[in-house]
Design a protein around this motif. Structure first.
Motif, PDB file in Angstrom:
ATOM      1  N   SER A 181     -13.122 -27.165 -17.507  1.00 67.97           N
ATOM      2  CA  SER A 181     -14.073 -26.425 -17.790  1.00 67.97           C
ATOM      3  C   SER A 181     -14.917 -25.804 -16.834  1.00 67.97           C
ATOM      4  N   GLU A 182     -15.945 -24.817 -17.156  1.00 67.82           N
ATOM      5  CA  GLU A 182     -16.626 -24.296 -16.161  1.00 67.82           C
ATOM      6  C   GLU A 182     -17.528 -25.278 -15.431  1.00 67.82           C
ATOM      7  N   GLU A 183     -18.007 -26.198 -16.199  1.00 68.60           N
ATOM      8  CA  GLU A 183     -18.628 -27.299 -15.679  1.00 68.60           C
ATOM      9  C   GLU A 183     -18.081 -28.092 -14.211  1.00 68.60           C
ATOM     10  N   TRP A 184     -16.810 -28.332 -14.730  1.00 64.60           N
ATOM     11  CA  TRP A 184     -16.148 -28.812 -13.583  1.00 64.60           C
ATOM     12  C   TRP A 184     -15.974 -27.794 -12.353  1.00 64.60           C
ATOM     13  N   PHE A 185     -15.682 -26.573 -12.678  1.00 65.11           N
ATOM     14  CA  PHE A 185     -15.817 -25.831 -11.534  1.00 65.11           C
ATOM     15  C   PHE A 185     -16.893 -25.441 -10.714  1.00 65.11           C
ATOM     16  N   VAL A 186     -18.068 -25.647 -11.505  1.00 68.84           N
ATOM     17  CA  VAL A 186     -19.346 -25.459 -10.715  1.00 68.84           C
ATOM     18  C   VAL A 186     -19.465 -26.740  -9.789  1.00 68.84           C
ATOM     19  N   ARG A 187     -18.816 -27.899 -10.240  1.00 67.99           N
ATOM     20  CA  ARG A 187     -19.281 -29.230  -9.288  1.00 67.99           C
ATOM     21  C   ARG A 187     -18.167 -29.217  -8.239  1.00 67.99           C
ATOM     22  N   TRP A 188     -16.850 -28.792  -8.541  1.00 69.84           N
ATOM     23  CA  TRP A 188     -15.881 -28.651  -7.574  1.00 69.84           C
ATOM     24  C   TRP A 188     -15.477 -27.193  -7.478  1.00 69.84           C
ATOM     25  N   PRO A 189     -16.135 -26.066  -6.895  1.00 71.14           N
ATOM     26  CA  PRO A 189     -15.636 -25.026  -6.668  1.00 71.14           C
ATOM     27  C   PRO A 189     -14.444 -24.446  -6.153  1.00 71.14           C
ATOM     28  N   MET A 190     -13.986 -25.611  -5.069  1.00 66.05           N
ATOM     29  CA  MET A 190     -12.825 -25.359  -4.384  1.00 66.05           C
ATOM     30  C   MET A 190     -11.372 -25.961  -5.101  1.00 66.05           C
ATOM     31  N   SER A 191     -11.572 -26.132  -6.132  1.00 67.83           N
ATOM     32  CA  SER A 191     -10.482 -26.831  -6.683  1.00 67.83           C
ATOM     33  C   SER A 191      -9.198 -26.054  -6.862  1.00 67.83           C
ATOM     34  N   LYS A 192      -8.183 -26.695  -6.635  1.00 65.22           N
ATOM     35  CA  LYS A 192      -6.848 -26.058  -6.618  1.00 65.22           C
ATOM     36  C   LYS A 192      -5.931 -26.925  -7.238  1.00 65.22           C
ATOM     37  N   GLN A 193      -4.811 -26.285  -7.855  1.00 64.87           N
ATOM     38  CA  GLN A 193      -3.527 -27.222  -8.012  1.00 64.87           C
ATOM     39  C   GLN A 193      -2.385 -26.997  -7.088  1.00 64.87           C
ATOM     40  N   TYR A 194      -2.285 -27.961  -6.320  1.00 62.36           N
ATOM     41  CA  TYR A 194      -1.058 -28.186  -5.616  1.00 62.36           C
ATOM     42  C   TYR A 194       0.219 -28.446  -6.255  1.00 62.36           C
ATOM     43  N   VAL A 195       1.327 -27.598  -6.025  1.00 65.49           N
ATOM     44  CA  VAL A 195       2.352 -27.877  -6.839  1.00 65.49           C
ATOM     45  C   VAL A 195       3.473 -28.440  -5.473  1.00 65.49           C
ATOM     46  N   GLN A 196       3.936 -29.785  -6.263  1.00 68.58           N
ATOM     47  CA  GLN A 196       4.602 -30.485  -5.133  1.00 68.58           C
ATOM     48  C   GLN A 196       6.180 -30.265  -5.299  1.00 68.58           C
ATOM     49  N   ARG A 197       6.834 -30.882  -4.415  1.00 66.65           N
ATOM     50  CA  ARG A 197       8.261 -30.738  -4.335  1.00 66.65           C
ATOM     51  C   ARG A 197       8.895 -31.464  -5.648  1.00 66.65           C
ATOM     52  N   ARG A 198      10.009 -30.997  -6.217  1.00 69.04           N
ATOM     53  CA  ARG A 198      10.622 -31.702  -7.448  1.00 69.04           C
ATOM     54  C   ARG A 198      11.531 -32.572  -6.896  1.00 69.04           C
ATOM     55  N   GLU A 199      11.581 -34.034  -7.519  1.00 62.70           N
ATOM     56  CA  GLU A 199      12.567 -34.757  -6.824  1.00 62.70           C
ATOM     57  C   GLU A 199      13.290 -35.358  -8.009  1.00 62.70           C
ATOM     58  N   VAL A 200      13.183 -36.455  -8.765  1.00 60.39           N
ATOM     59  CA  VAL A 200      13.718 -37.102  -9.730  1.00 60.39           C
ATOM     60  C   VAL A 200      13.502 -36.223 -11.129  1.00 60.39           C
TER      61      VAL A 200
END
Length: 317
Positions: A101-120
């Motif tokens: 939500s926009e409120e999330w982004f206002v509180r943590w404006p530097m949020s990003k989703q980091y894609v990890q390596r695929r394993e199992v």
């Protein structure tokens, strides 16, 4: 926080979107995070391989409408653009994502989703982080919407005169701008508040006024209020540019296969990239030896630069 594991059929997805919308609109909680396997894409480029030629228009339109209607934001990605891979490598898609939500982004404006390596699993894990780095002094910026507020100029003048004088003129200006920046943040929050929540309220009121207008049920007071709401939408537009700027900022670079967000490394790599791109070589690969350029004679030059005669002006007019 809601963990998503959506069904494969479009009808089941629509039911899920409707239920999520109902739950979110009825909740008093403003900070939302929806993450997991949505089994849907936002554009054709997010699905490659199996059934690539199939028509996903209904899914794409429905999913985007769900995101827009609930004022959700798709966090920026760091890493691979695809999160699901078929075991034989014949297909891949971005069906996993994190919506906030926009409120999330206002509180943590530097949020990003980091894609990890695929394993199992055939899915890549996603880690959400809000990493703030010290990029040293930033340029002083304003928002155009501030200047539309009548109290803005007087507030800035009053604050500026109240700051104590420190050191020489250059140091004094720097310290005053630093203090003003902090006061502007407070003032912006007090005057404009949460622009995203305000947007939702304004759009709802505008919709109600439009319906009344269609029924010719608006009196003069209502019309004036509707015009004022239009001005508020304009102010929201300028305020929302801040979110776009944060989203488009370069936060890191890949060095030796590893993601790096250290400011000094990012600056160094960016400088090196532009040095390579714009470095001039001794041999430009262009030869003009055999080219004959046309040029103006001295007589033509005099004719073009001389003042207009009275007769020429009269004939033209």
């Amino acid at each position: 926080m809601v963990n998503i594991y959506a069904a494969c059929t479009i009808n089941d997805k629509k039911i899920l979107w409707e239920e999520l919308s109902t739950v979110k609109s009825a909740s008093q909680e403003k900070v939302w995070c929806l993450c997991g396997d949505f089994n849907a894409v936002r554009s054709r480029s997010e699905r490659k391989g199996i059934r690539e030629g199939s028509d996903y228009s209904s899914e794409i339109i429905g999913f985007n409408n769900f995101i827009d209607a609930n004022l959700l934001l798709d966090l920026p990605i760091v890493g691979k653009n695809y999160m699901w891979f078929k075991s034989n490598g014949s297909a891949k898609s971005r069906i996993d994502r994190v919506l906030v939500s926009e409120e999330w982004f206002v509180r943590w404006p530097m949020s990003k989703q980091y894609v990890q390596r695929r394993e199992v699993s055939d899915h890549c894990a996603i880690v959400v982080k809000s990493v703030e780095k010290d990029w040293e002094p930033k340029s002083f910026r304003t928002i155009d919407a501030w200047f539309l507020e009548r109290s803005f100029n007087e507030m800035v003048k009053e604050k500026w005169l109240s700051y104590p004088i420190k050191g020489n003129a250059l140091v004094n200006v720097k310290e005053k701008l630093k203090s003003l920046k902090g006061d502007l943040k407070i003032w912006n929050k007090e005057v404009f508040g949460n622009v995203y929540t305000r947007k939702k309220e304004i759009l709802q009121e505008n919709e109600e006024f439009d319906c009344m207008d269609c029924l010719n049920d608006l009196n003069e007071g209502d019309r004036l209020k509707k015009a004022a709401l239009g001005d508020s939408c304009t102010r929201f537009y300028h305020s929302s540019l801040r979110w776009r700027r944060l989203r488009n900022e370069v936060k890191g670079v890949e060095v030796g296969g590893q993601w790096c967000e250290e400011p000094c490394t990012v600056r160094s790599k960016a400088k090196k990239l532009f040095d390579i791109r714009f470095k001039a070589t001794k041999d430009f690969g262009v030869r003009l030896d055999e080219v004959e350029f046309k040029f103006l004679s001295q007589e033509d030059n005099v004719s073009l630069t001389m003042a207009f005669s009275e007769e020429e002006i009269r004939d033209t007019v």
